[in-house]
Scaffold this motif. Structure first.
Motif: not given
Ligand code: ZN
Ligand code: ZN
Length: 276
Positions: A257-276
């Protein structure tokens, strides 16, 4: 000392969940296997924190979650933490733990205190990798403080944690009636607070058409709740779909889901502990 204060059962549950997810999702196995070592260390640290706090204050509550760190309790465990990371982390993180282990205790204190003051509030440029060491080390301390902090009744929907002021890193849908009620999970102290379902926690967008939801085939109980207005997304663990999920742990498995969102140009407000 109560079980809420030692948190032992909670950490055991996280470790078991990571083991199970790792056996089901090979794409996330490396991260989850590493996470088990982190959680095992955190469990011991949390018990130590609870024990020494009981001695000092008879378990009375702290005034504010982010009150100054008790370094006499924490620092003696930091070297052991760094060596755990050095032994079990992926190469880049192991290297940064090694480099940190060569620094003076003054540098350790500076790093821990900077994280403690700003994490989840003024750290958007820092990145998960740079934050990993203080974050993984201090997470049990933040959770311990949160367990002692009195909660005022929440009278309105807030976008930051009512206990510590940090941004959320995930959402959680908990079963209620025929559907689910949404909560946000704090990126700093791991507590949850209730949050309206149709509302962007980043910009406040309320129009349903601007708030698309995506679910991946491999992880049907994890949703990407995006916002087309601000382009941020929230990843929400849906407990109505899988009641055994532990949001903090299941989120680590959601790499596709991280990869998918990234491809769609969406950003995560705050990453989890391992940065995904
Ligand atoms: Zn919090
Ligand atoms: Zn938004």
């Amino acid at each position: 000392m109560t079980t809420t204060q030692t948190g032992g059962a909670e950490y055991d549950a996280r470790i078991r969940r990571a083991e199970w997810l790792s056996s089901q999702h090979s794409f996330a196995a490396e991260f989850l296997d590493f996470y088990k070592y982190i959680a095992a260390f955190q469990k011991t640290l949390r018990a130590n924190i609870a024990a020494s706090s009981g001695v000092k204050s008879n378990g009375s509550s702290v005034a504010e979650l982010r009150d100054p760190l008790d370094l006499t309790v924490l620092l003696p465990h930091f070297r052991g933490f760094l060596s755990t990371i050095e032994q079990h982390a992926p190469a880049a993180l192991a290297k940064s733990a090694h480099q940190m282990s060569l620094l003076s205790s003054d540098s350790w204190i500076a790093s821990l205190e900077a994280y403690w003051q700003h994490a989840g509030k003024y750290d958007q440029q820092v990145g998960a990798f740079a934050q990993f060491l203080p974050r993984a080390f201090l997470q049990p301390y933040a959770e311990f403080r949160a367990a002692l902090t009195p909660r005022a009744p929440v009278v309105m929907t807030t976008r930051v944690c009512p206990l510590c002021g940090a941004r959320p890193h995930s959402g959680v849908l908990r079963p209620e009636g025929d559907g689910g009620k949404r909560f946000l999970l704090c990126s700093f102290c791991s507590q949850e607070w209730e949050f309206r379902r149709i509302l962007c926690p980043t910009c406040g967008e309320e129009a349903e058409g601007k708030l698309p939801v995506y679910v991946a085939e491999k992880l049907l109980h994890i949703r990407v709740e995006a916002c087309d207005t601000c382009q941020f997304y929230l990843r929400t663990v849906d407990l109505t779909k899988d009641g055994h999920a532990i949001p903090l742990v299941d989120d680590l498995a959601a790499i596709p889901l991280t990869l998918w969102a990234h491809e769609k140009g969406y950003l995560r407000l705050q990453p989890n502990l391992l940065g995904t």
